[in-house]
Design a protein around this motif. Structure first.
Motif, mmCIF file in Angstrom:
data_model
loop_
_atom_site.group_PDB
_atom_site.id
_atom_site.type_symbol
_atom_site.label_atom_id
_atom_site.label_comp_id
_atom_site.label_asym_id
_atom_site.label_seq_id
_atom_site.Cartn_x
_atom_site.Cartn_y
_atom_site.Cartn_z
ATOM 1 N N GLN A 59 2.936 2.797 -3.735
ATOM 2 C CA GLN A 59 1.908 1.919 -3.243
ATOM 3 C C GLN A 59 0.759 1.912 -4.331
ATOM 4 O OE1 GLN A 59 0.824 2.864 0.522
ATOM 5 N NE2 GLN A 59 2.667 2.158 1.576
ATOM 6 N N ALA A 60 0.257 3.200 -4.648
ATOM 7 C CA ALA A 60 -0.716 3.154 -5.662
ATOM 8 C C ALA A 60 -0.365 2.415 -7.117
ATOM 9 C CB ALA A 60 -1.363 4.503 -5.785
ATOM 10 N N ILE A 61 0.664 2.747 -7.509
ATOM 11 C CA ILE A 61 1.384 2.453 -8.831
ATOM 12 C C ILE A 61 1.328 0.870 -8.705
ATOM 13 C CG2 ILE A 61 3.310 2.456 -10.423
ATOM 14 C CD1 ILE A 61 3.412 5.331 -9.768
ATOM 15 N N SER A 62 2.016 0.385 -7.579
ATOM 16 C CA SER A 62 2.024 -0.851 -7.603
ATOM 17 C C SER A 62 0.737 -1.810 -7.471
ATOM 18 C CB SER A 62 3.030 -1.231 -6.482
ATOM 19 O OG SER A 62 2.489 -0.866 -5.159
ATOM 20 N N THR A 63 -0.266 -0.938 -7.139
ATOM 21 C CA THR A 63 -1.579 -1.679 -6.827
ATOM 22 C C THR A 63 -2.221 -1.614 -8.248
ATOM 23 O OG1 THR A 63 -2.018 -0.906 -4.615
ATOM 24 C CG2 THR A 63 -4.048 -1.697 -5.629
ATOM 25 N N ILE A 64 -2.032 -0.789 -9.057
ATOM 26 C CA ILE A 64 -2.561 -0.579 -10.380
ATOM 27 C C ILE A 64 -1.975 -1.385 -11.605
ATOM 28 C CG2 ILE A 64 -3.239 1.138 -12.120
ATOM 29 C CD1 ILE A 64 -3.562 3.297 -10.175
ATOM 30 N N ALA A 65 -0.616 -1.269 -11.335
ATOM 31 C CA ALA A 65 0.435 -1.976 -12.415
ATOM 32 C C ALA A 65 1.242 -2.465 -11.588
ATOM 33 C CB ALA A 65 0.630 -0.982 -13.514
ATOM 34 N N PRO A 66 1.152 -3.900 -11.450
ATOM 35 C CA PRO A 66 2.129 -4.538 -10.668
ATOM 36 C C PRO A 66 3.578 -4.742 -11.193
ATOM 37 C CG PRO A 66 0.278 -5.944 -10.774
ATOM 38 C CD PRO A 66 0.058 -4.554 -11.341
ATOM 39 N N ASP A 67 3.392 -4.813 -12.688
ATOM 40 C CA ASP A 67 4.575 -5.083 -13.682
ATOM 41 C C ASP A 67 5.372 -3.923 -13.705
ATOM 42 O OD1 ASP A 67 2.598 -4.498 -14.995
ATOM 43 O OD2 ASP A 67 3.130 -5.730 -16.623
ATOM 44 N N TYR A 68 5.190 -2.684 -13.240
ATOM 45 C CA TYR A 68 5.377 -1.478 -13.673
ATOM 46 C C TYR A 68 7.104 -1.337 -13.359
ATOM 47 C CZ TYR A 68 6.746 3.542 -13.885
ATOM 48 O OH TYR A 68 7.221 4.699 -14.310
ATOM 49 N N GLN A 69 7.922 -0.929 -14.309
ATOM 50 C CA GLN A 69 9.268 -0.676 -13.808
ATOM 51 C C GLN A 69 9.559 0.706 -14.067
ATOM 52 O OE1 GLN A 69 11.683 -3.154 -12.988
ATOM 53 N NE2 GLN A 69 9.898 -4.309 -13.046
ATOM 54 N N PRO A 70 10.102 1.300 -13.193
ATOM 55 C CA PRO A 70 10.535 2.783 -13.255
ATOM 56 C C PRO A 70 11.491 3.117 -14.113
ATOM 57 C CG PRO A 70 10.837 1.967 -10.860
ATOM 58 C CD PRO A 70 10.413 0.687 -11.746
ATOM 59 N N TRP A 71 11.358 4.266 -14.995
ATOM 60 C CA TRP A 71 12.454 4.490 -15.861
ATOM 61 C C TRP A 71 13.373 5.409 -15.386
ATOM 62 C CZ3 TRP A 71 12.745 9.766 -17.357
ATOM 63 C CH2 TRP A 71 11.526 10.616 -16.701
ATOM 64 N N PHE A 72 13.394 5.762 -14.026
ATOM 65 C CA PHE A 72 14.439 6.830 -13.781
ATOM 66 C C PHE A 72 14.789 6.394 -12.305
ATOM 67 C CE2 PHE A 72 15.918 10.626 -11.572
ATOM 68 C CZ PHE A 72 16.510 10.949 -12.339
ATOM 69 N N SER A 73 16.005 6.276 -11.746
ATOM 70 C CA SER A 73 16.300 6.200 -10.441
ATOM 71 C C SER A 73 17.091 7.293 -9.873
ATOM 72 C CB SER A 73 17.173 4.838 -10.267
ATOM 73 O OG SER A 73 18.374 4.874 -11.101
ATOM 74 N N SER A 74 17.183 7.628 -8.587
ATOM 75 C CA SER A 74 17.785 8.601 -8.049
ATOM 76 C C SER A 74 19.464 8.594 -8.147
ATOM 77 C CB SER A 74 17.455 8.586 -6.526
ATOM 78 O OG SER A 74 16.159 8.823 -6.281
ATOM 79 N N LEU A 75 19.943 9.796 -8.429
ATOM 80 C CA LEU A 75 21.220 9.727 -8.650
ATOM 81 C C LEU A 75 22.174 9.475 -7.193
ATOM 82 C CD1 LEU A 75 21.999 13.033 -10.903
ATOM 83 C CD2 LEU A 75 21.575 10.514 -11.581
ATOM 84 N N GLY A 100 4.858 10.010 3.420
ATOM 85 C CA GLY A 100 4.936 11.131 2.349
ATOM 86 C C GLY A 100 4.265 10.562 1.236
ATOM 87 N N ALA A 101 4.069 11.524 0.238
ATOM 88 C CA ALA A 101 3.230 11.349 -0.914
ATOM 89 C C ALA A 101 4.193 10.400 -1.769
ATOM 90 C CB ALA A 101 3.340 12.790 -1.665
ATOM 91 N N ASP A 102 5.452 10.461 -1.838
ATOM 92 C CA ASP A 102 6.093 9.603 -2.536
ATOM 93 C C ASP A 102 5.711 8.025 -2.345
ATOM 94 O OD1 ASP A 102 7.252 11.709 -3.658
ATOM 95 O OD2 ASP A 102 9.338 11.511 -2.893
ATOM 96 N N SER A 103 5.849 7.953 -1.040
ATOM 97 C CA SER A 103 5.530 6.319 -0.942
ATOM 98 C C SER A 103 4.073 6.072 -1.104
ATOM 99 C CB SER A 103 5.816 5.907 0.644
ATOM 100 O OG SER A 103 4.863 6.957 1.524
ATOM 101 N N GLN A 104 3.165 6.863 -1.014
ATOM 102 C CA GLN A 104 1.639 6.688 -1.270
ATOM 103 C C GLN A 104 1.506 6.651 -2.756
ATOM 104 O OE1 GLN A 104 -0.517 9.847 0.506
ATOM 105 N NE2 GLN A 104 -0.122 9.051 2.690
ATOM 106 N N ALA A 105 2.358 7.392 -3.493
ATOM 107 C CA ALA A 105 2.089 7.171 -4.884
ATOM 108 C C ALA A 105 2.842 5.826 -5.495
ATOM 109 C CB ALA A 105 2.867 8.323 -5.656
#
Length: 96
Positions: free
Chosen positions: A41-57, A34-39
């Motif tokens: 992967q792209a974010i982890s490639t561009i910025a490996p230290d990125y921390q999501p600011w929201f998690s699913s309920l 899906g597009a979520d998993s591809q996004a």
């Protein structure tokens, strides 16, 4: 009359089935993610230290349940759109 039924019902059904089968046959070894998993992967490639600011309920217990909920959402959306189109068509025919 029989030719009209074939053109109106059978031909579109065959086309839909072909649209589902042909891509699976052409890319039989491909992974359809899906597009979520591809996004992700792209974010982890561009910025490996990125921390999501929201998690699913709520996270579904399995991928099958997630697919089921997505299919139910699509089905309900189709029902609402179909009802709206049919209602407006009936209202227009009743006004004539």
């Amino acid at each position: 009359m029989k030719k009209n039924i074939i053109i109106a019902y059978v031909l579109p059904l065959v086309l839909v089935v072909l649209l589902a089968i042909i891509p699976l046959r052409l890319n039989s070894g491909a992974e359809f993610s899906g597009a979520d998993s591809q996004a992700e992967q792209a974010i982890s490639t561009i910025a490996p230290d990125y921390q999501p600011w929201f998690s699913s309920l709520w996270e579904p217990p399995s991928g099958e349940i997630e697919s089921l909920l997505f299919a139910l959402q699509a089905g309900l959306g189709c029902l609402v759109i179909g009802y709206y189109i049919g209602f407006n068509r009936g209202r227009k025919q009743a006004g004539r």
